[in-house]
Design an enzyme around this catalytic site. Structure first.
Site, mmCIF file in Angstrom:
data_model
loop_
_atom_site.group_PDB
_atom_site.id
_atom_site.type_symbol
_atom_site.label_atom_id
_atom_site.label_comp_id
_atom_site.label_asym_id
_atom_site.label_seq_id
_atom_site.Cartn_x
_atom_site.Cartn_y
_atom_site.Cartn_z
ATOM 1 N N THR A 188 0.748 -1.164 0.112
ATOM 2 C CA THR A 188 0.110 -0.008 -0.122
ATOM 3 C C THR A 188 1.072 1.191 0.076
ATOM 4 O O THR A 188 1.951 1.179 0.349
ATOM 5 C CB THR A 188 -1.038 0.060 1.347
ATOM 6 N N GLU A 333 -5.705 -3.816 -1.526
ATOM 7 C CA GLU A 333 -6.139 -5.181 -0.703
ATOM 8 C C GLU A 333 -7.203 -5.812 -1.402
ATOM 9 O O GLU A 333 -7.572 -7.001 -0.684
ATOM 10 C CB GLU A 333 -6.571 -4.697 0.558
ATOM 11 N N LYS A 441 -16.175 16.799 8.766
ATOM 12 C CA LYS A 441 -17.487 16.641 9.900
ATOM 13 C C LYS A 441 -17.763 18.193 10.596
ATOM 14 O O LYS A 441 -16.773 18.615 11.163
ATOM 15 C CB LYS A 441 -17.199 15.788 11.183
ATOM 16 N N TRP A 446 -21.647 15.404 8.122
ATOM 17 C CA TRP A 446 -20.570 15.112 7.440
ATOM 18 C C TRP A 446 -20.797 15.865 5.941
ATOM 19 O O TRP A 446 -21.863 16.274 5.419
ATOM 20 C CB TRP A 446 -20.451 13.618 6.825
#
Length: 541
Positions: A188, A333, A441, A446
């Site tokens: 990653t 992944e 936030k 959100w």
């Protein structure tokens, strides 16, 4: 009672054997780092991959041991994909855009015993070789005469790839490897700590190749010509080197020539029908198409992933040039494909705005990927297109554990937490609202930074946009829009903020706009919001 079918394991070597047998004369065209154009075939790749396998035997690399690669999209790298994995070793593709310190750390963590590299990256090798004592064989992907004295001095005993292959023949039988054996290794990007290793199997890779070639995904066949702009060091070029062999299509590998003019020329000359890459790359190609006043002649569709594709980009391809855009989402992944946004019949009769509202979503899952959306307590949320929650996935090509992490499995009740905040509509179309670490936030509610960015990108003066959270005494966080303008254009802060009127709730509108020369991008072309936030905060001090 069991079925009475034969048992044959799924192996990567089977892909190149199939391509060589049934599509042996189909071309693999590469722009070499030497600057010229190279042509081979699937039969040629299979032959050289077998010679490579014999060379690795001679070097003493055992089954399961890792060979790293630092290379562009080219025929030699393609040969590594099959010669290394097909013979039972593990191909570890390294991202050369990472800092040398990270590259050295990853090589050591992976335990690479050999490393093959394009001469473009010789300076990186010279910088890291002394810090990688586990690497016994450094292999330059070139003729012996191309190895510089500086490289020979920094890396004593460096080998020439072409010399290695010249010393072997192709009388080699691919071993019958267990389909669950490791085949390749990717790390990653390490945006939240040290990079993590994702170890794929032969089975997971072949199943992913099957799924990615399906009509509702990449829609590949032997009649196609595919150009993966996405690098072969970025999650195995989204599986294209495997899917291409599975269907036997022509493959065009662009090497380091990723500018708009070079991509246009390659696509036009080689009759490319399908290409895949990240949004930042497509900006260059679109600019060249607009200058040429046409698309590459055979180009039918593009797959855009790695970051959200703005509606303006989708529209530019489709309405301006008749090139279908398929939006995709996935992760290292996940091998990496998870969803692709292909329209259903019921969407085709929608008006342009309604159809675009579907196309900006990341799409619906491939068969083999199961997903759910949960709240903070792990409870399932409804698929109503409005309820926002954490996306979790599972399936046969999705990670179970990170490689040599020393940590417990990241799975939660068998599901992998992606770190994405999403909504899912009743048809299963996923829309990523934000990354968990990037969501804004404000006052307990959100705000999607992705939606703010996509609206900004629709403004004719905006070349690139990023929306980040900035601290606010009253609301905790408020959105700040950061913009790079197109050359020879001007736009004011007030004009950009007014551009949001009627498009989002008023409290979503950014508090301010900052104009900068360049937005920092990571090793895979994604915006580095942490770095951008640090730069802006430092500028305020």
């Amino acid at each position: 009672m069991n079925g009475l079918m034969q048992e044959h394991g799924l192996r990567i070597s089977g892909l190149i054997e199939f391509a060589a047998r049934y599509h042996g004369d189909t071309e693999i065209v590469s722009r070499r780092v030497e600057g010229d154009l190279h042509r081979t075939t699937y039969a040629g790749v299979n032959s050289r991959a077998k010679r490579l396998a014999r060379a690795l035997d001679a070097l003493g690399l055992q089954a399961g041991e890792r060979l790293g690669s630092l290379a562009w999209n080219g025929y030699r790298h393609f040969e590594l994909y099959y010669g290394v994995s097909g013979s039972g070793r593990v191909l570890h593709t390294l991202n050369p855009r990472l800092h040398p310190d990270q590259i050295a750390w990853i090589i050591q963590h992976a335990g690479d015993r050999a490393l093959a590299f394009d001469m473009t990256f010789a300076p990186i090798i010279q910088a890291v070789a002394s810090r990688c004592p586990a690497v016994e064989h450094w292999i330059a992907l070139c003729e012996a005469g191309a190895i510089t004295p500086e490289l020979r001095q920094a890396v004593p005993g460096v080998l020439s790839y072409e010399d290695l292959l010249a010393g072997q023949d192709d009388h080699y039988v691919w071993p019958e490897i267990d389909e669950n054996a490791a085949s390749s290794l990717c790390y990653t990007s390490g945006t939240t700590g040290d990079p993590k290793g994702v170890l794929y199997s032969h089975r997971s890779t072949v199943l992913h190749a099957y799924a990615s070639a399906l009509p509702d995904v990449m829609n590949l066949s032997a009649r196609d010509c595919v150009l993966p702009v996405v690098p072969m060091f970025h999650v195995n070029a989204w599986g294209i080197p495997y899917a291409a062999a599975l269907v036997g299509c022509k493959l065009v590998l662009p090497g380091p020539a990723l500018d708009g003019a070079s991509l246009f020329a390659s696509m036009d000359a080689e009759a490319v029908t399908f290409a895949a890459g990240v949004p930042t790359i497509w900006l260059g190609l679109l600019g060249q198409m607009q200058r040429e006043g046409r698309k590459p002649a055979a180009l039918r569709s593009v797959l855009i992933g790695g970051a959200a594709a703005p509606a303006a980009m989708i529209s530019a391809f489709q309405d301006g040039f008749g090139v279908e855009v398929r939006h995709a989402w996935g992760m290292t992944e996940m091998s990496p494909l998870g969803t692709v946004c292909t329209l259903k019949n019921k969407h085709l009769g929608l008006g342009p705005e309604q159809r675009m509202a579907v196309q900006v979503k990341q799409g619906r899952p491939l068969f083999g990927v199961d997903l759910r959306v949960v709240d903070g307590q792990g409870r399932d949320l409804p698929w109503d297109g409005a309820s926002m929650g954490d996306l979790q996935v599972r399936g046969p090509w999705i990670l179970r554990d990170y490689y040599r992490s020393g940590q417990p499995s990241p799975l939660r009740d068998g599901w992998f937490p992606t770190g994405d905040v999403v909504t899912v509509d009743p048809d299963g179309y996923v829309q990523i609202v934000d990354r968990t670490k990037d969501v804004i936030k404000s006052g307990g509610e959100w705000i999607s930074s992705i939606e703010i960015e996509n609206i900004a990108m629709a403004h004719p003066a905006v070349a690139m946009a990023a929306c980040i959270a900035m601290p606010d005494a009253k609301w905790d966080e408020r959105p700040l829009l950061v913009v790079v303008t197109k050359p020879q254009t001007e736009v004011s802060r007030e004009e950009l903020l007014a551009f949001y009127e009627g498009k989002v709730a008023k409290w979503w509108v950014p508090d301010d706009v900052r104009f900068i020369d360049a937005i920092p991008l990571g090793a895979t072309g994604k915006i580095q919001k942490n770095k951008l936030r640090q730069q802006l905060l430092a500028a305020q001090c």
